[in-house]
Motif scaffolding. Structure first.
Motif, short mmCIF file in Angstrom:
data_model
loop_
_atom_site.label_atom_id
_atom_site.label_comp_id
_atom_site.label_asym_id
_atom_site.label_seq_id
_atom_site.Cartn_x
_atom_site.Cartn_y
_atom_site.Cartn_z
N ASP A 18 0.82 -1.21 0.00
CA ASP A 18 0.00 0.00 0.00
C ASP A 18 0.86 1.26 0.00
OD1 ASP A 18 -2.33 -1.50 0.00
OD2 ASP A 18 -2.50 -1.49 2.18
N TYR A 21 2.58 1.59 -3.45
CA TYR A 21 1.67 2.06 -4.48
C TYR A 21 1.33 3.54 -4.29
CZ TYR A 21 -1.94 2.33 -7.96
OH TYR A 21 -2.66 2.70 -9.07
N LEU A 25 2.04 6.23 -7.06
CA LEU A 25 0.95 7.04 -7.61
C LEU A 25 1.28 8.52 -7.48
CD1 LEU A 25 -1.86 7.47 -8.82
CD2 LEU A 25 -2.81 7.10 -6.52
N THR A 73 -8.97 12.20 -11.23
CA THR A 73 -9.21 10.83 -10.78
C THR A 73 -8.01 10.31 -10.00
OG1 THR A 73 -10.60 10.44 -12.72
CG2 THR A 73 -9.79 8.50 -11.56
N GLY A 74 -6.82 10.61 -10.46
CA GLY A 74 -5.61 10.20 -9.76
C GLY A 74 -5.49 10.84 -8.39
N ALA A 76 -8.01 11.87 -6.53
CA ALA A 76 -9.03 11.25 -5.69
C ALA A 76 -8.57 9.87 -5.22
CB ALA A 76 -10.36 11.16 -6.43
N ASP A 77 -7.95 9.11 -6.13
CA ASP A 77 -7.45 7.79 -5.77
C ASP A 77 -6.36 7.90 -4.71
OD1 ASP A 77 -6.97 5.03 -5.80
OD2 ASP A 77 -5.61 5.16 -7.52
N LEU A 78 -5.47 8.88 -4.86
CA LEU A 78 -4.41 9.06 -3.87
C LEU A 78 -4.99 9.43 -2.51
CD1 LEU A 78 -1.44 9.12 -3.14
CD2 LEU A 78 -1.38 11.50 -3.95
N GLU A 79 -6.00 10.28 -2.49
CA GLU A 79 -6.61 10.64 -1.21
C GLU A 79 -7.23 9.42 -0.53
OE1 GLU A 79 -9.74 13.62 0.98
OE2 GLU A 79 -9.35 13.93 -1.14
N GLU A 80 -7.91 8.59 -1.31
CA GLU A 80 -8.49 7.37 -0.75
C GLU A 80 -7.41 6.46 -0.17
OE1 GLU A 80 -11.07 5.23 -3.42
OE2 GLU A 80 -12.00 7.11 -4.11
N ARG A 81 -6.32 6.33 -0.89
CA ARG A 81 -5.24 5.45 -0.43
C ARG A 81 -4.58 6.01 0.83
NH1 ARG A 81 -4.16 1.29 -3.70
NH2 ARG A 81 -5.18 1.33 -5.71
#
Length: 113
Positions: A18, A21, A25, A73-74, A76-81
């Motif tokens: 995690d 990644y 990212l 989108t990237g 948002a994905d980074l914030e989720e991770r």
């Protein structure tokens, strides 16, 4: 009086998938030049990376290839991770760094919006 610490070369590398990644990212987002808003979010990405890696004291064991098709989108994905990493963090120092990185990322997203 300073206390000597035992620093071993392998201590700075974090091989958890995690974390690897998330840093990969982040690097891909930094390299996503040409995307709308990239120039505005880039300083925040750099500061978030510095926090995430504890200013070089915690590094990924390796990077993985990550494709960024859309900057929003990237991000948002980074914030989720980062949120997931924070929720699962067992080390206070890592938790503080993750929280700071996430706040910086949110400031960057707000600057683009």
């Amino acid at each position: 009086m300073s206390v000597p610490t035992d620093v071993r070369a392998g201590d700075v590398y974090d091989a958890s998938p995690d974390f690897v990644y998330a840093v990969s990212l982040l690097a891909a987002l930094e390299g996503a030049t040409g995307q709308d808003g990239h120039a505005m979010v880039l300083p925040f990405l750099g500061m978030a990376r510095a926090e995430l890696t504890d200013f070089g004291q915690r590094r990924p064991a390796r990077y993985v290839p990550v494709h960024v098709g859309d900057l929003q989108t990237g991000l948002a994905d980074l914030e989720e991770r980062l949120t997931t990493l924070l929720a699962n963090s067992q080390v206070l120092q890592h938790s503080l760094r993750l929280d700071s990185a996430r706040r910086l990322l949110r400031r960057g997203v707000a600057a683009v919006a």
